[in-house]
Motif scaffolding. Structure first.
Motif, PDB file in Angstrom:
ATOM      1  N   ARG A   5      11.053   1.893 -17.811  1.00 35.08           N
ATOM      2  CA  ARG A   5      10.079   1.750 -16.720  1.00 35.08           C
ATOM      3  C   ARG A   5      10.626   0.684 -15.773  1.00 35.08           C
ATOM      4  N   TRP A   6      10.748   1.033 -14.485  1.00 31.50           N
ATOM      5  CA  TRP A   6      11.343   0.111 -13.523  1.00 31.50           C
ATOM      6  C   TRP A   6      10.324  -0.873 -12.965  1.00 31.50           C
ATOM      7  N   ASP A   7      10.824  -2.051 -12.618  1.00 31.85           N
ATOM      8  CA  ASP A   7      10.030  -3.033 -11.871  1.00 31.85           C
ATOM      9  C   ASP A   7       9.829  -2.481 -10.459  1.00 31.85           C
ATOM     10  N   ARG A   8       8.590  -2.511  -9.979  1.00 33.80           N
ATOM     11  CA  ARG A   8       8.274  -1.844  -8.701  1.00 33.80           C
ATOM     12  C   ARG A   8       9.035  -2.452  -7.517  1.00 33.80           C
ATOM     13  N   GLU A   9       9.110  -3.785  -7.472  1.00 34.92           N
ATOM     14  CA  GLU A   9       9.772  -4.443  -6.329  1.00 34.92           C
ATOM     15  C   GLU A   9      11.280  -4.175  -6.338  1.00 34.92           C
ATOM     16  N   LEU A  10      11.876  -4.219  -7.513  1.00 35.32           N
ATOM     17  CA  LEU A  10      13.319  -3.938  -7.607  1.00 35.32           C
ATOM     18  C   LEU A  10      13.606  -2.472  -7.285  1.00 35.32           C
ATOM     19  N   GLU A  11      12.698  -1.594  -7.684  1.00 38.53           N
ATOM     20  CA  GLU A  11      12.858  -0.162  -7.407  1.00 38.53           C
ATOM     21  C   GLU A  11      12.849   0.109  -5.896  1.00 38.53           C
ATOM     22  N   LYS A  12      11.937  -0.554  -5.165  1.00 38.45           N
ATOM     23  CA  LYS A  12      11.855  -0.371  -3.704  1.00 38.45           C
ATOM     24  C   LYS A  12      13.183  -0.730  -3.041  1.00 38.45           C
ATOM     25  N   VAL A  13      13.749  -1.859  -3.474  1.00 36.86           N
ATOM     26  CA  VAL A  13      15.014  -2.334  -2.911  1.00 36.86           C
ATOM     27  C   VAL A  13      16.144  -1.354  -3.232  1.00 36.86           C
ATOM     28  N   PHE A  14      16.141  -0.817  -4.444  1.00 42.01           N
ATOM     29  CA  PHE A  14      17.169   0.125  -4.873  1.00 42.01           C
ATOM     30  C   PHE A  14      17.178   1.377  -3.980  1.00 42.01           C
ATOM     31  N   TYR A  15      15.996   1.870  -3.668  1.00 43.60           N
ATOM     32  CA  TYR A  15      15.920   3.107  -2.874  1.00 43.60           C
ATOM     33  C   TYR A  15      16.078   2.880  -1.376  1.00 43.60           C
ATOM     34  N   ASP A  16      15.974   1.628  -0.918  1.00 46.84           N
ATOM     35  CA  ASP A  16      16.135   1.348   0.514  1.00 46.84           C
ATOM     36  C   ASP A  16      17.606   1.080   0.810  1.00 46.84           C
ATOM     37  N   THR A  17      18.339   2.136   1.089  1.00 40.72           N
ATOM     38  CA  THR A  17      19.797   2.009   1.271  1.00 40.72           C
ATOM     39  C   THR A  17      20.178   1.564   2.687  1.00 40.72           C
ATOM     40  N   ASP A  18      19.181   1.280   3.537  1.00 38.76           N
ATOM     41  CA  ASP A  18      19.464   0.712   4.865  1.00 38.76           C
ATOM     42  C   ASP A  18      19.222  -0.795   4.887  1.00 38.76           C
ATOM     43  N   LEU A  19      18.627  -1.313   3.830  1.00 36.65           N
ATOM     44  CA  LEU A  19      18.265  -2.733   3.773  1.00 36.65           C
ATOM     45  C   LEU A  19      19.479  -3.551   3.326  1.00 36.65           C
ATOM     46  N   ARG A  20      19.850  -4.553   4.130  1.00 38.82           N
ATOM     47  CA  ARG A  20      20.992  -5.384   3.760  1.00 38.82           C
ATOM     48  C   ARG A  20      20.656  -6.238   2.537  1.00 38.82           C
ATOM     49  N   ALA A  21      21.676  -6.550   1.762  1.00 40.84           N
ATOM     50  CA  ALA A  21      21.466  -7.304   0.512  1.00 40.84           C
ATOM     51  C   ALA A  21      20.766  -8.629   0.769  1.00 40.84           C
ATOM     52  N   ARG A  22      21.136  -9.304   1.851  1.00 43.67           N
ATOM     53  CA  ARG A  22      20.521 -10.607   2.173  1.00 43.67           C
ATOM     54  C   ARG A  22      19.015 -10.460   2.367  1.00 43.67           C
ATOM     55  N   GLU A  23      18.639  -9.425   3.108  1.00 42.26           N
ATOM     56  CA  GLU A  23      17.205  -9.206   3.361  1.00 42.26           C
ATOM     57  C   GLU A  23      16.492  -8.784   2.076  1.00 42.26           C
ATOM     58  N   ALA A  24      17.173  -7.996   1.255  1.00 40.43           N
ATOM     59  CA  ALA A  24      16.585  -7.568  -0.021  1.00 40.43           C
ATOM     60  C   ALA A  24      16.301  -8.783  -0.903  1.00 40.43           C
ATOM     61  N   LEU A  25      17.275  -9.696  -0.997  1.00 43.69           N
ATOM     62  CA  LEU A  25      17.093 -10.894  -1.821  1.00 43.69           C
ATOM     63  C   LEU A  25      15.932 -11.740  -1.310  1.00 43.69           C
ATOM     64  N   MET A  26      15.826 -11.886   0.017  1.00 46.69           N
ATOM     65  CA  MET A  26      14.732 -12.702   0.559  1.00 46.69           C
ATOM     66  C   MET A  26      13.380 -12.043   0.335  1.00 46.69           C
ATOM     67  N   ASP A  27      13.327 -10.713   0.467  1.00 47.25           N
ATOM     68  CA  ASP A  27      12.072  -9.987   0.188  1.00 47.25           C
ATOM     69  C   ASP A  27      11.635 -10.231  -1.255  1.00 47.25           C
ATOM     70  N   LEU A  28      12.582 -10.120  -2.177  1.00 50.60           N
ATOM     71  CA  LEU A  28      12.267 -10.301  -3.604  1.00 50.60           C
ATOM     72  C   LEU A  28      11.861 -11.749  -3.893  1.00 50.60           C
ATOM     73  N   HIS A  29      12.544 -12.678  -3.249  1.00 51.94           N
ATOM     74  CA  HIS A  29      12.223 -14.101  -3.446  1.00 51.94           C
ATOM     75  C   HIS A  29      10.805 -14.402  -2.964  1.00 51.94           C
ATOM     76  N   ARG A  30      10.438 -13.852  -1.809  1.00 55.61           N
ATOM     77  CA  ARG A  30       9.082 -14.087  -1.265  1.00 55.61           C
ATOM     78  C   ARG A  30       8.009 -13.478  -2.160  1.00 55.61           C
ATOM     79  N   LYS A  31       8.391 -12.434  -2.895  1.00 56.13           N
ATOM     80  CA  LYS A  31       7.427 -11.784  -3.796  1.00 56.13           C
ATOM     81  C   LYS A  31       7.471 -12.380  -5.206  1.00 56.13           C
TER      82      LYS A  31
END
Length: 388
Positions: free
Chosen positions: A150-176
Motif C-alpha cells: 500500500r503506497w503512501d498517498r503523498e509519495l504516490e502523487k509525486v511519483f505519478y507527476d512526471t512534470d514536477l521537478r525533483a526540487r519542487e517535489a521535495l518541498m511539497d513533501l516537506h511542507r506536508k
C-alpha cells in the motif's frame, strides 16, 4: 592535522559489532528500506534491506522516531545490525528493471512489507559510515519477492507527476510533513523529478541532495523575514553528543563546528566550515553534516518566520558511535524545538555556552572563521577569549 574524512574512516573501521546471522534464504519484513551504493557508479549495487523479523519493523529505518522514542545507541545499532542488505548491480538509468520497480514499490510504501530473499552466498559483514545509518550483512540477490504494497498517498502523487521537478517535489513533501527518511528513500530510487531525468541516486548522495535542496529553498524564504531581536541559545544532548545553537540578530550567516573528544583515544579534534549571506559554492569540507544541520536550523526559522545568523557547536564524547548524518539532523531539530535562553549580547551567550561545553569556548573560537570575524567586527577584545 588529520582531516575529518580520514579521522572518521579510522573511527568507523574500529567497530567490530556482531550483526544478525542468516542463511542463503531469508523470510522477513522490509521496514520499508532500500539501499543504493556508490561504488562503480554509474552502475551501482541496489537492493532492499530486510529484517528476519516479520510484521511491523518500521522503527528499524525511521531515524525521526529514535530520539523522541528515547532510543539508545545500543537500541539503534541493534535495529541496524538486524537489517540484511540484498544487492544487484544495476545501471542508474535502468528504471524499467524489475528489481528497480520493486525498490520503488518499497520506497513508496506506507508501512512494512513481508519479503522473501534468496542470496547467492550467505550474507556477511557490517557497514558503518559517517554518512548513512549502519546496516548488517550483505550479499548478492538471486531472487527477491515482496507482498502487495500500500503506497503512501503523498509519495504516490509525486511519483505519478512526471512534470514536477525533483526540487519542487521535495518541498511539497516537506511542507506536508512527510518524514525526511521517507522522501530521501523515494528520491534515491528515481521516483521524483521530470520523467526523462529520473535515475537511481546512491543513498549517501541522496541524503545530502535532499538536505541541501530543502535547506536552500528554505533559505530563500527566510531571507525575506525580519531578524530575531536578541541572541538566543538552544541546546540538546543525546547519543553521546551535546549541541548548542546560537542564533544571532543578523542577516543569514552560518558556521558549523564539531569537536570529537577522546572518542578514539586521547584526541581533541575540532572540524568546522561556514558560509556568509550568499551561501557556499563548493562542497563542504566537513561533509554531509554541514547541510543537514543547516536544513534543521532553517526549518525552525522558516516555521517561526524569522531570519538569523547561526553558530552551531557540537561535542561528541567517548562512547560515541558514527550512526550517519541523521544524528545531526534530529539532534539539531530537537534542540530547535526546546525553549531558548535569551542574552543581551554575543559575549554573554558564548560565556553561557562555555559553561555547558567540555572544551573551553576559546578552543572553538580559535578554530572558527565566522565567529572570529564577527567578534573582530564588533571590536571585542579576542584576548578575553584566548586566555588559557
Amino acid at each position: 592535522m588529520m582531516g575529518k574524512k580520514s579521522y572518521l574512516k579510522k573511527l568507523t573501521s574500529k567497530f567490530q559489532i556482531p550483526s544478525v546471522e542468516v542463511g542463503k534464504e531469508l523470510e522477513g519484513s522490509t521496514p520499508p528500506s532500500v539501499f543504493i551504493g556508490s561504488w562503480n557508479y554509474p552502475k551501482v549495487y541496489a537492493g532492499p534491506m530486510i529484517s528476519p523479523v516479520s510484521g511491523d519493523t518500521a522503527i528499524m529505518d525511521t531515524p525521526e522516531a529514535w530520539i523522541p522514542g528515547d532510543k539508545s545507541q545500543k537500541d539503534i545499532i541493534s535495529y541496524r545490525m538486524s537489517l540484511v542488505r540484498g544487492k544487484k548491480m544495476i545501471g542508474i538509468t535502468d528504471l524499467d528493471n524489475r528489481m528497480v520497480e520493486k525498490l520503488q514499490e518499497i520506497s513508496l510504501a506506507s508501512g512494512s512489507i513481508d519479503s522473501e530473499a534468496e542470496f547467492w552466498k550467505k550474507p556477511r559483514g557490517v557497514s558503518f559510515s559517517e554518512y548513512q545509518t549502519p546496516h548488517g550483512p550483505s550479499a548478492i540477490l538471486e531472487k527477491f519477492e515482496i507482498d502487495n504494497v500500500r503506497w503512501d498517498r503523498e509519495l504516490e502523487k509525486v511519483f505519478y507527476d512526471t512534470d514536477l521537478r525533483a526540487r519542487e517535489a521535495l518541498m511539497d513533501l516537506h511542507r506536508k510533513d512527510v518524514p525526511f527518511s521517507h522522501m530521501q528513500k523515494a528520491f534515491s530510487v528515481g521516483t521524483m523529478g521530470v520523467d526523462k531525468r529520473r535515475r537511481l541516486v546512491p543513498t549517501r548522495w541522496s541524503i545530502t541532495a535532499c538536505d541541501s535542496t530543502i535547506g536552500n529553498q528554505l533559505l530563500k524564504e527566510v531571507k525575506h523575514y525580519d531578524l530575531v531581536d536578541v541572541h538566543r541559545v538552544y541546546q540538546f544532548q543525546s547519543l553521546q553528543n551535546y549541541y548548542a545553537v546560537l542564533l544571532l540578530p543578523t542577516p543569514w550567516q552560518y558556521e558549523w563546528m564539531e569537536a570529537f573528544l577522546e572518542v578514539l583515544g586521547k584526541e581533541k579534534l575540532i572540524f568546522s566550515d561556514y558560509e556568509n549571506y550568499n551561501g557556499k559554492k563548493e562542497y563542504s569540507r566537513v561533509g554531509g553534516c554541514y547541510y543537514t544541520c543547516k536544513m534543521a536550523v532553517l526549518e525552525a526559522l522558516a516555521h517561526e518566520k524569522h531570519q538569523a545568523g547561526a553558530i552551531v557547536l557540537r561535542e561528541a564524547y567517548s562512547g560515541y558511535v558514527p550512526l550517519g548524518v541523521f544524528n545531526v539532523r534530529e539532534n539539531v531539530r530537537n534542540a530547535m524545538a526546546q525553549p531558548y535562553l535569551e542574552f543581551e549580547d554575543m559575549k554573554s551567550a558564548l560565556a553561557y555556552i562555555d559553561t555547558r561545553l567540555k572544551l573551553p569556548i576559546n578552543s572553538f573560537i580559535k578554530r572558527s572563521d565566522l565567529l572570529q570575524d564577527i567578534l573582530r567586527s564588533r571590536q571585542t577584545t579576542l584576548d578575553s577569549y584566548f586566555k588559557s
